[in-house]
Scaffold this motif. Structure first.
Motif, PDB file in Angstrom:
ATOM      1  N   ARG A  47      -3.465   0.527   3.097  1.00 52.85           N
ATOM      2  CA  ARG A  47      -4.003  -0.070   4.315  1.00 52.85           C
ATOM      3  C   ARG A  47      -5.527  -0.054   4.323  1.00 52.85           C
ATOM      4  NH1 ARG A  47      -0.379   0.430   9.510  1.00 52.85           N
ATOM      5  NH2 ARG A  47       0.940  -0.348   7.827  1.00 52.85           N
ATOM      6  N   TYR A  50      -8.011  -2.545   6.482  1.00 52.31           N
ATOM      7  CA  TYR A  50      -7.277  -3.392   7.425  1.00 52.31           C
ATOM      8  C   TYR A  50      -7.921  -3.407   8.806  1.00 52.31           C
ATOM      9  CZ  TYR A  50      -3.853  -4.850  10.867  1.00 52.31           C
ATOM     10  OH  TYR A  50      -3.234  -5.481  11.917  1.00 52.31           O
ATOM     11  N   ALA A 120      -0.229  -5.576   9.877  1.00 56.37           N
ATOM     12  CA  ALA A 120      -0.665  -4.424   9.081  1.00 56.37           C
ATOM     13  C   ALA A 120       0.222  -4.240   7.862  1.00 56.37           C
ATOM     14  CB  ALA A 120      -0.670  -3.161   9.929  1.00 56.37           C
ATOM     15  N   TRP A 123      -0.676  -6.818   5.315  1.00 55.59           N
ATOM     16  CA  TRP A 123      -1.898  -6.397   4.631  1.00 55.59           C
ATOM     17  C   TRP A 123      -1.566  -5.395   3.530  1.00 55.59           C
ATOM     18  CZ3 TRP A 123      -7.125  -7.621   5.134  1.00 55.59           C
ATOM     19  CH2 TRP A 123      -8.029  -6.741   4.533  1.00 55.59           C
ATOM     20  N   ASP A 124      -0.769  -4.393   3.867  1.00 54.66           N
ATOM     21  CA  ASP A 124      -0.364  -3.373   2.904  1.00 54.66           C
ATOM     22  C   ASP A 124       0.349  -3.971   1.697  1.00 54.66           C
ATOM     23  OD1 ASP A 124      -1.192  -1.705   4.938  1.00 54.66           O
ATOM     24  OD2 ASP A 124       0.802  -0.928   5.398  1.00 54.66           O
ATOM     25  N   SER A 128      -4.013  -8.311   1.819  1.00 52.18           N
ATOM     26  CA  SER A 128      -5.410  -7.871   1.706  1.00 52.18           C
ATOM     27  C   SER A 128      -6.170  -8.678   0.663  1.00 52.18           C
ATOM     28  CB  SER A 128      -5.473  -6.388   1.352  1.00 52.18           C
ATOM     29  OG  SER A 128      -4.810  -6.134   0.122  1.00 52.18           O
ATOM     30  N   ARG A 135      -4.441 -15.890   5.533  1.00 53.33           N
ATOM     31  CA  ARG A 135      -4.026 -14.912   6.533  1.00 53.33           C
ATOM     32  C   ARG A 135      -3.827 -15.571   7.904  1.00 53.33           C
ATOM     33  NH1 ARG A 135      -7.421 -11.220   3.470  1.00 53.33           N
ATOM     34  NH2 ARG A 135      -9.235 -11.695   4.778  1.00 53.33           N
TER      35      ARG A 135
END
Length: 219
Positions: A47, A50, A120, A123-124, A128, A135
Motif C-alpha cells: 500500500r 496510496y 485501496a 492499488w495494492d 499503483s 485509475r
C-alpha cells in the motif's frame, strides 16, 4: 483513383477489408469460478504511496450530456423502482435493493456506491503502477455491471477496504455471488491476489461448484 479501385472490388472482398481494419473488441469470457480463481495472478501486496485521491471519482459518467455523475448513473441503473431525475440530475423517490445485507432502501442518500474491489485493494494489487487516466477509468467503471454496486452505507463502510479473507457480506446466501463478482473484477482489470486472499477465494469456490464468472478485459 483509390476510390474508383475500391468501387470495383467485389462486395465480399470489401467485407474482408472492413473486418480486418475494425477496432478489436474484447469478447466476454465465461469460466467456472474455481477456474477463474486459479487464473488470478499472485503477488505480494503493497500500500506504499496510496491515497484515495489517486483515483478520480465521481466523474461525469458514461453520458456527460445527462449531467449525472457516475454515482447517479449507477443509482439510476440499479434502482428496482426508478427515481425521478430532476434538474442537475437530482434524484427523488426510487427504491433499491442492497444485496450485501438484503435491505430495501428508499432514499438515494442512504446508499453508497461500492467499488467491488476497493480502491485501496486495487492499488495494492497493481493499480499503483497505472496512469492517472486508467485509475480514473477504474474508479468510474460501468463497463461491467458488478464493478460498482449500490449498497447500504452501513454495509459498505463495514467492508471498507477489506478483501474476502477479511470481510464477506452479512447475508450468507450471497457469498457465491460476491466471490464471483470480486473475481470477475480482478480479472477484468488484471489485478493480483495475495496468498490469504487466494485461499479465501478457493474456499468460496469450493462451496459454489456451479458458479461461473463472466468478465471482459478492460481496455
Amino acid at each position: 483513383m483509390l476510390t474508383v479501385l475500391l468501387r470495383g472490388l467485389p462486395v465480399a472482398l470489401l467485407t474482408v477489408l472492413s473486418l480486418t481494419t475494425a477496432t478489436p473488441v474484447h469478447a466476454a469470457e465465461t469460466v467456472p469460478l474455481a477456474e477463474a480463481v486459479a487464473s488470478l495472478p499472485r503477488a505480494t501486496e503493497s500500500r506504499d504511496g496510496y491515497t484515495r485521491e489517486a483515483f478520480k471519482h465521481w466523474n461525469a459518467g458514461d453520458d456527460p450530456a445527462d449531467r449525472c455523475s457516475t454515482r447517479n448513473e449507477v443509482l439510476i441503473a440499479e434502482a428496482t423502482e426508478a427515481p425521478v431525475v430532476g434538474p442537475r440530475c437530482r434524484l427523488t423517490g426510487g427504491t433499491w435493493w442492497s444485496y450485501y445485507d438484503q435491505t430495501t432502501v428508499t432514499s438515494a442518500s442512504g446508499l453508497d456506491i461500492d467499488h467491488m474491489v476497493p480502491l485501496a485493494e486495487a492499488w495494492d494489487s497493481g493499480a499503483s503502477a497505472w496512469t492517472a487516466q486508467r485509475r480514473e477509468a477504474y474508479a468510474n467503471d460501468q463497463g461491467q455491471e458488478a464493478s460498482l454496486v449500490a449498497v447500504t452505507a452501513r454495509s459498505n463502510r463495514s467492508k471498507a477496504d477489506q478483501d474476502p479473507a477479511q470481510w464477506l457480506p452479512p447475508a450468507g446466501d450471497v457469498h457465491c455471488r460476491y466471490a464471483t463478482e470480486w473475481t470477475g473484477t480482478k480479472l477484468r482489470w488484471d489485478l493480483t491476489v495475495d496468498d490469504t486472499e487466494l485461499a479465501a477465494l478457493n474456499d468460496l469456490a469450493a462451496t459454489c461448484p456451479d458458479q461461473t464468472v463472466t468478465y471482459t478485459h478492460a481496455t
